[in-house]
Design an enzyme around this catalytic site. Structure first.
Site, short mmCIF file in Angstrom:
data_model
loop_
_atom_site.label_atom_id
_atom_site.label_comp_id
_atom_site.label_asym_id
_atom_site.label_seq_id
_atom_site.Cartn_x
_atom_site.Cartn_y
_atom_site.Cartn_z
CG ASP A 153 22.01 52.08 57.22
OD1 ASP A 153 22.23 51.08 56.53
OD2 ASP A 153 22.54 52.28 58.33
CG ASP A 167 24.15 54.95 62.03
OD1 ASP A 167 24.07 54.23 61.02
OD2 ASP A 167 24.45 54.53 63.15
#
Length: 748
Positions: A300, A495
């Protein structure tokens, strides 16, 4: 002797078996008792395997003990039983060492918190702390929940990050649950409840890791596919050739598979211990095994390879306005706003050490942002309101588009005076971490993000990624994970909540727990407890090392066992001697497996170097306005040699001479000699020293321009010199942050 039995009980059992074996010298019946005990234990292991629909190496242990009973070789049987017991005790010791770091993590979890209520401070169960409560943490106490500091503090974060030095945190910044207050008592406003904190997610994963028996037998079973039939074949041939069943017993005794039964789980458990010491909690041994085979990483962007929050990267100002003045005006209006961009503005002013007095008459300005009165001036901060912006503002808009940056405009009396460019900056350790992942064996790194294409592509170019997918929804991330899995074992890293499906779908999902995204921590196979991603490379390196040691230990044991089998088949080893030889093989294999407890080898960073890195990293932040002055002087020449341009050029020269050059010279004199041993000696710092020389050369060139009044024929070279300085400084600062400053963040 089960691994769930306490290590002390295992030691007692081994001692009892040793005494029984010795007692057999006087009372041979004792050897029969020890053999029967060993057979019963081995049968229980086989039954456990059969219930799991698996046939492994335990079959050989059962056969060895059974045939010693049949042919009356009770001494050999007793030695095999002692060998099994000793091996299990060694494994118990290794697991005890491996889990003590996780136990320490669980033990740190606070049970109560001190909260301001009813005009006083009361102690309440940590689960009763609500968002918005003011929590008081005394010196030496563990921070119970994630909170925003109401005053500066100093914290020992070593339990989560491995950072040995106390970390100062300013008012308004976050303090995470699980760190220790290393300074005076501080007050903080809880932003998450205890069960949703970053630390709580890590603790839950640690509990699962301790409660789960690692299914690491698959590696041993792969060896057993070869060992079991070979041992049976050699035993059969030896019996047929010698016509003596004792010869077959000797072969089976030397083939008893303790190296496989013990060395593999010891190595994997050691790897788990090493990762936990580096600030990574791994769910179980199977995850570590899979990490050791991963070849692709899906990353990500926001909060993973970038900081996860916008920061002010540049301040562009109107003629006659200084950078510090514009930033101070903006921070004055934004100082009370909770908006993420307001936080970025106030943080930039704090890093520049600007005095910020909150504005009065603060208000929302429809269509713009926030407004207020600062020193008698009507200041608004937010969107651009001018329909026909001046030339400098149009230039700022172009710069923002080229840099894929957002813009926060500062107006005084509705006239734009400054443009603050904001971006979600790359983590300083991102480049080094991804290089280490490639060195560890990952051959494909892919960025999958919901951000805009131009932003994602810029990040991918800087980090040298293999592919990028932008504007990705959660389902898009899952689809990409599935596609990559068809090529090779794949790891997904994220996250935030929208990363959770991809983490669950990947072969190994890794969550960054610093932001307290409990959904990602719940589905992840491993959690990084620190804020940076450098530990991602740590865990992959450690997993590969542990997996390699497990294979090496098993191969060592099997290889030596095969040699012993041949010796027994040829009549050089009787069953009792074969059992002793196998015990020595076990000790060698398990001893080799214990090396995994150390984790991957890392170079320690001396405390002097760490302090210098901390100092010069802080100076980098303080020099942001000086670097902006250099670029701003070059921009001012776009309309020719005006009075404003002349003023800016001379101001840029002053900050070069008074601030930037002394900083660079101090780095060359103090920092570089300290970090040289960590980056390959003089050869490692030579490129950075060359950058210093180039900065000195360009600064001297600018000085020569300013020996007299500036003229129009100097404009082109002045712009080239100033833009050259800006480019070299930007690259040089980025390289130092990536290659040198991240050394202070590395786990020892």
């Amino acid at each position: 002797m089960d691994t769930h039995v306490s290590w002390r009980v295992q030691v007692v059992v081994v001692a009892a078996l040793a005494v029984t074996a010795l007692a057999g010298l006087a009372v041979p019946f004792a050897w029969l008792v020890a053999t029967l005990f060993g057979l019963g234990y081995s049968l229980s292991m086989v039954v456990t395997d059969l219930r799991a629909r698996r046939v492994g190496t335990d079959v050989l242990a059962v056969l060895s003990l059974a045939v010693t009973l049949v042919v009356g070789e009770h001494l050999a049987g007793a030695l095999i039983a002692l060998m099994l017991g000793t091996g299990q005790a060694l494994e118990g010791y290794a697991r005890r060492r491996a889990t003590r770091d996780l136990d320490a993590l669980l033990a740190r979890a606070p049970r109560t918190a001190r909260v301001r209520r009813g005009g006083g401070v009361v102690s309440v169960p940590v689960d009763d702390v609500a968002v918005g409560d003011v929590v008081v943490v005394r010196s030496g106490e563990i921070v119970p929940v994630d909170g925003r500091l109401l005053e500066p503090g100093v914290f020992d974060e070593s339990a989560l990050t491995g950072e040995p030095l106390p970390v100062p945190r300013e008012a308004g910044t976050m303090a995470r649950g699980g760190v220790c207050n290393a300074g005076a008592a501080v007050a903080m406003c809880a932003v998450r409840t205890a069960d949703r904190s970053a630390y709580a997610g890590v603790v839950r994963l640690a509990e699962r890791a301790l409660a789960t028996t690692a299914p690491v037998a698959r590696l041993a079973d792969r060896f057993a596919v070869v060992l079991v039939p070979v041992a049976l074949a050699v035993a059969g041939v030896a019996w047929w050739w010698a016509g003596d069943p004792v010869r077959a017993v000797a072969v089976l005794v030397t083939a008893t598979p303790c190296p496989l039964l013990l060395a593999v789980p010891v190595a994997i458990a050691g790897g788990m211990s090493a990762t936990s010491r580096r600030g990574v909690v791994v769910k179980d041994g199977a995850v570590l095994e899979r990490l050791g085979r991963v070849r692709t990483a899906i990353l990500d962007k926001t909060g993973t390879v970038t900081a996860g929050a916008p920061s002010v990267t540049e301040v562009l100002v109107a003629p006659g306005v200084t950078v510090n003045r514009a930033l101070a005006l903006a921070a004055a209006v934004e100082s009370e706003s909770p908006h993420v961009l307001a936080t970025a503005v106030v943080t930039a002013a704090r890093h520049a050490h600007l005095p910020v007095t909150p504005a009065t008459a603060v208000r929302d300005v429809p269509g713009v942002g926030a407004g207020g009165v600062v020193e008698g001036l009507d200041v608004t901060v937010g969107r651009l309101v001018a329909e026909d912006p001046p030339d400098w503002a149009r230039s700022a808009l172009r710069r923002a588009r080229l840099d894929a940056a957002g813009v926060v405009w500062v107006h005084v009396d509705r006239q734009p005076v400054a443009a603050l460019l904001v971006r979600d900056e790359l983590r300083p350790e991102a480049g080094r971490t991804l290089a280490r992942l490639r060195a560890a064996g990952l051959d494909r790194l892919v960025l999958v993000t919901g951000d805009r294409g131009e932003v994602a592509e810029d990040v991918a170019r800087v980090l040298g990624l293999d592919d990028v997918v932008a504007d990705a929804r959660p389902e898009t991330k899952v689809e990409r994970v599935r596609a990559e899995q068809r090529r090779a074992p794949t790891m997904a890293v994220g996250d935030r909540i929208n990363d959770a499906p991809a983490l669950a779908a990947a072969d190994v999902g890794v969550a960054i727990a610093a932001r307290g995204a409990t959904a990602t921590a719940q589905v992840a196979d491993a959690v990084l407890t620190g804020e940076g991603i450098d530990r991602l490379a740590d865990v992959v390196e450690t997993a590969r090392r542990a997996h390699g040691i497990a294979v090496q230990s098993a191969a060592l044991g099997v290889g030596l066992s095969f040699v012993a089998m041949v010796a027994a088949a040829c009549g050089f080893l009787v069953p009792a001697a074969g059992a002793l030889v196998q015990e020595l093989i076990d000790l060698l294999a398990v001893g080799n497996a214990l090396r995994a407890l150390r984790g991957a080898t890392r170079v320690a960073v001396p405390i002097t170097a760490r302090r210098l890195i901390t100092r010069f990293r802080a100076e980098h932040a303080e020099l942001a306005d000086a670097r902006a002055a250099v670029r701003g002087a070059g921009d001012a020449l776009s309309t020719g040699l005006t009075t404003d341009a002349d003023t800016r050029i001379r101001a840029a020269h002053r900050v070069l001479v008074d601030r930037i050059l002394p900083h660079e010279r101090a780095e060359e004199r103090e920092l570089y000699p300290a970090v040289a041993p960590l980056v390959g000696g003089r050869e490692g710092i030579a490129p950075m020293s060359r950058s210093h020389a180039e900065i000195e050369r360009l600064a001297a060139r600018l000085s020569r321009h300013l020996t007299g009044p500036l003229t129009a024929d100097q404009v082109d070279d002045l712009r080239a010199t100033l833009y050259g300085l800006d480019a070299v400084l930007t690259l040089h600062f980025a390289q130092e942050e990536q290659d040198y400053f991240v050394l202070a963040e590395r786990e020892r």
